[in-house]
Design an enzyme around this catalytic site. Sequence first.
Site, PDB file in Angstrom:
ATOM      1  N   ASP A 170      48.466  47.451  49.985  1.00  0.00           N
ATOM      2  CA  ASP A 170      47.618  48.239  49.075  1.00  0.00           C
ATOM      3  C   ASP A 170      47.389  49.678  49.560  1.00  0.00           C
ATOM      4  OD1 ASP A 170      47.274  45.740  47.813  1.00  0.00           O
ATOM      5  OD2 ASP A 170      45.348  45.373  48.796  1.00  0.00           O
ATOM      6  N   GLU A 192      45.840  45.329  37.576  1.00  0.00           N
ATOM      7  CA  GLU A 192      45.057  45.752  38.747  1.00  0.00           C
ATOM      8  C   GLU A 192      45.759  46.963  39.381  1.00  0.00           C
ATOM      9  OE1 GLU A 192      45.035  42.413  41.472  1.00  0.00           O
ATOM     10  OE2 GLU A 192      47.172  42.575  41.864  1.00  0.00           O
TER      11      GLU A 192
HETATM   12  O1  FUB Z   1      45.002  42.947  48.458  1.00  0.00           O
HETATM   13  C1  FUB Z   1      44.256  42.153  47.579  1.00  0.00           C
HETATM   14  C2  FUB Z   1      44.618  42.458  46.173  1.00  0.00           C
HETATM   15  O2  FUB Z   1      46.003  42.194  45.966  1.00  0.00           O
HETATM   16  C3  FUB Z   1      44.472  43.895  45.763  1.00  0.00           C
HETATM   17  O3  FUB Z   1      43.153  44.294  45.571  1.00  0.00           O
HETATM   18  C4  FUB Z   1      45.306  43.877  44.548  1.00  0.00           C
HETATM   19  O4  FUB Z   1      45.602  45.129  44.001  1.00  0.00           O
HETATM   20  C5  FUB Z   1      46.531  43.150  45.072  1.00  0.00           C
HETATM   21  O5  FUB Z   1      47.397  43.996  45.747  1.00  0.00           O
END
Ligand code: FUB
Length: 325
Positions: free
Chosen positions: A16, A224
Amino acid sequence: MKKEMRYLVPGDYMADPSVHVFNGKLYIYPSHDWESGIPENDNGDHFNMKDYHVFSTEDPMQGEIVDHGMVLDTKDIPWAGRQLWDCDVAEKEGKYYMYFPLKDQNDIFRLGVAIADNPAGPFIPQPDPMKGSYSIDPAVLKDDDGAYYLYFGGLWGGQLQRYRDNKALESADLGQADEPAIPARVVRLSDDMLEFAETPRPVVILDETGQPLKVGDNMRRFFEASWMHKYNGKYYFSYSTGDTHRLCYAIGDSPYGPFTYQGVILTPVVGWTTHHSIVEYKGKWYLFHHDSVPSGGRTWLRSLKVCELEYDEQGHILTIDGGGE
Ligand code: FUB
């Protein structure tokens, strides 16, 4: 297109990446994956991260990647429950503000702020989460007029489906296939950078006919991993499609949108999640992202990568091969 890729932190699992230029260097703010032994599920319980490191470099493809060490730990956050997911950092008047998602002691994701005098930390957390905050994956844009905008939200384990119009629902609602997709949110930050200055607004993504993308359009709709950058005066909102594992983007004329869907930045990588940031440095554009190749496909143990990113003459991003499915 296939690009030359570099793994940035081969000795550890980092994911991330949020990346910015501060004081002439690139600073990388990743999540810190580790093997906590929690079984994989759709809530993402296996992403059980508990601290952050900061990295910097002056040459992302060839140069040294400096590890500035651990800069924030859940044990130092008074309201902490569990799961320190994707963060981002913004600079204002010589202070550095880290925005991070974390479950509180009721297992509800909130967004917190931690402050440092230096982009390499350490970051000191505020005693409480930001008022009215929810869900995950904060990303900050410092606009050319000096206003700061926070983009956030994520479905499934990110809990965004539990909210409508910034209010918690009685029960989660992922919507019907023909309904408008659940949007990311954008909010201007207060002058002190510590709170929302207004009510968060939906980040609406339109299709080629001007209609909002639908819940059922999971090859293109937001899931996301929001990121915002500007190119030739336009606002580029990019994100992950989650269960279809793509990084896509949409372009608008304002930080609030609406944005019109453009295409795929990165095809699927090895591993379930995909996440990124886009940054210009020394005249080149870079895509920072992650995959699970070094861990043998364990999706909760991800590794940071970088490659160059290119635009065509119309400002479209050329699609990069993620090397997955
Ligand atoms: O790293 C945890 C979660 O997985 C992140 O917040 C999302 O964007 C995905 O990458």
